[in-house]
Design a protein around this motif. Structure first.
Motif, PDB file in Angstrom:
ATOM      1  N   GLU A 139      58.543  -1.120 -29.223  1.00  0.00           N
ATOM      2  CA  GLU A 139      57.764  -2.018 -29.629  1.00  0.00           C
ATOM      3  C   GLU A 139      56.994  -1.476 -31.096  1.00  0.00           C
ATOM      4  O   GLU A 139      56.793  -2.896 -31.581  1.00  0.00           O
ATOM      5  N   GLN A 143      57.575  -4.380 -33.938  1.00  0.00           N
ATOM      6  CA  GLN A 143      56.567  -4.520 -34.990  1.00  0.00           C
ATOM      7  C   GLN A 143      56.784  -4.589 -36.184  1.00  0.00           C
ATOM      8  O   GLN A 143      56.377  -5.614 -36.768  1.00  0.00           O
ATOM      9  N   SER A 148      59.526  -9.976 -32.086  1.00  0.00           N
ATOM     10  CA  SER A 148      59.152 -10.279 -30.975  1.00  0.00           C
ATOM     11  C   SER A 148      59.771 -10.225 -29.784  1.00  0.00           C
ATOM     12  O   SER A 148      60.558 -10.846 -29.603  1.00  0.00           O
TER      13      SER A 148
END
Length: 292
Positions: A139, A143, A148
């Motif tokens: 994640e 990011q 996404s």
């Protein structure tokens, strides 16, 4: 190592004061234990590395297990390592002991983390201890690159990173999402609230189904009796023995009893069913399908 010793909060401090073994002393103690079963050498070897066991145990506190129990399991792993250590391999005892200590702690955590058995395979065990770390890392990377990720993409990336199936990732994600709840817990705080177990569907037959099944069985039995009344004694004997007994008899067995060949018994059986079919209404002919 007695459990009551671990309840003493000063135990970790005492362990930290244990002697530090150099490579030569460690090797001599290992040989003394392996070759001569010198218990004093074993005690000295294990005591010197209790600090390692405590250090590794502290890394698993986030799983909610009592620290004393974690230290106990780590110490058991340390003793297993001492029992199996081969000084001829040319590695330090601490290097060898790390695997045994970690394995012992992990087994304890997984046994006590949930009432539902978790991590029965190597892939599930790897997921249990690495899923959240790998997920957070993926994640952060997504990011940083402005990407996404939806849940399915993330599950696929985790599966690839850890080397397991997507199904295993989805299963373990659900297991780690929350703790166990008792089915006897109340659904609300109201006095008239019901337990969660009352909301489970009963897999057994319902009353209406039982009545219907009983009625159908009675009707079917009456049709069978009517059909059998149209047969002669030998035909009725063959049909009952072949299709309505608790243990159906073979053609050969009936032939021996009646003094007939196996083929002749088969012919009589076929003729009996045909006779039954002719005297039944189309609706009642399902009896023949039931018997054959």
């Amino acid at each position: 190592m007695p459990r009551d010793t671990l309840s003493d909060t000063s135990y970790p401090r005492k362990a930290m004061k244990a002697e530090m073994l150099d490579a030569e002393t460690e090797l001599a103690l290992a040989y003394a234990w392996r070759d001569h079963r010198d218990e004093e050498a074993l005690h000295r070897l294990v005591t010197a590395y209790v600090r390692l066991a405590i250090s590794m145990a502290s890394k698993f506190r986030r799983y909610g297990a009592p620290m004393n129990d974690l230290i106990q399991e780590a110490s058991l792993g340390l003793m297993k390592a001492a029992e199996k250590f081969d000084p001829d391999r040319g590695v330090r005892f601490s290097t060898y002991a790390v695997w045994w200590i970690k394995a012992s702690i992990q087994d304890y955590v997984m046994r006590n983390w949930s009432m539902v058995r978790t991590g029965t395979t190597a892939s599930q065990k790897s997921l249990f201890f690495n899923l959240k770390r790998v997920q957070a890392q993926l994640e952060r990377e997504a990011q940083a690159s402005g990407e996404s990720l939806d849940r399915h993409q993330l599950d696929q990336m985790i599966a690839t990173e850890i080397g397991v199936s997507v199904a295993d990732v989805q299963m373990m994600t659900g297991r780690l999402a929350g703790s166990d709840f008792s089915l006897n817990a109340m659904q609300s705080n109201d006095e008239e609230g019901r337990e969660w177990i009352d909301a489970l569907e009963d897999d057994g037959p319902q009353a209406a189904e039982q009545v219907e099944d009983q009625h159908d069985s009675q009707v079917m039995q009456s049709w069978i009796n009517q059909a059998l009344d149209g047969l002669n004694d030998r035909e009725r004997f063959i049909v009952v023995a072949r299709k309505l007994g608790e243990k159906p008899r073979t053609l050969q067995c009936l032939g021996a009893e009646l003094g007939l060949s196996k083929e002749r018994v088969r012919q009589l059986e076929t003729a009996a069913f045909e006779k039954m079919r002719k005297q039944m209404t189309p609706h009642q002919r399902e009896v023949i399908a039931y018997l054959t």
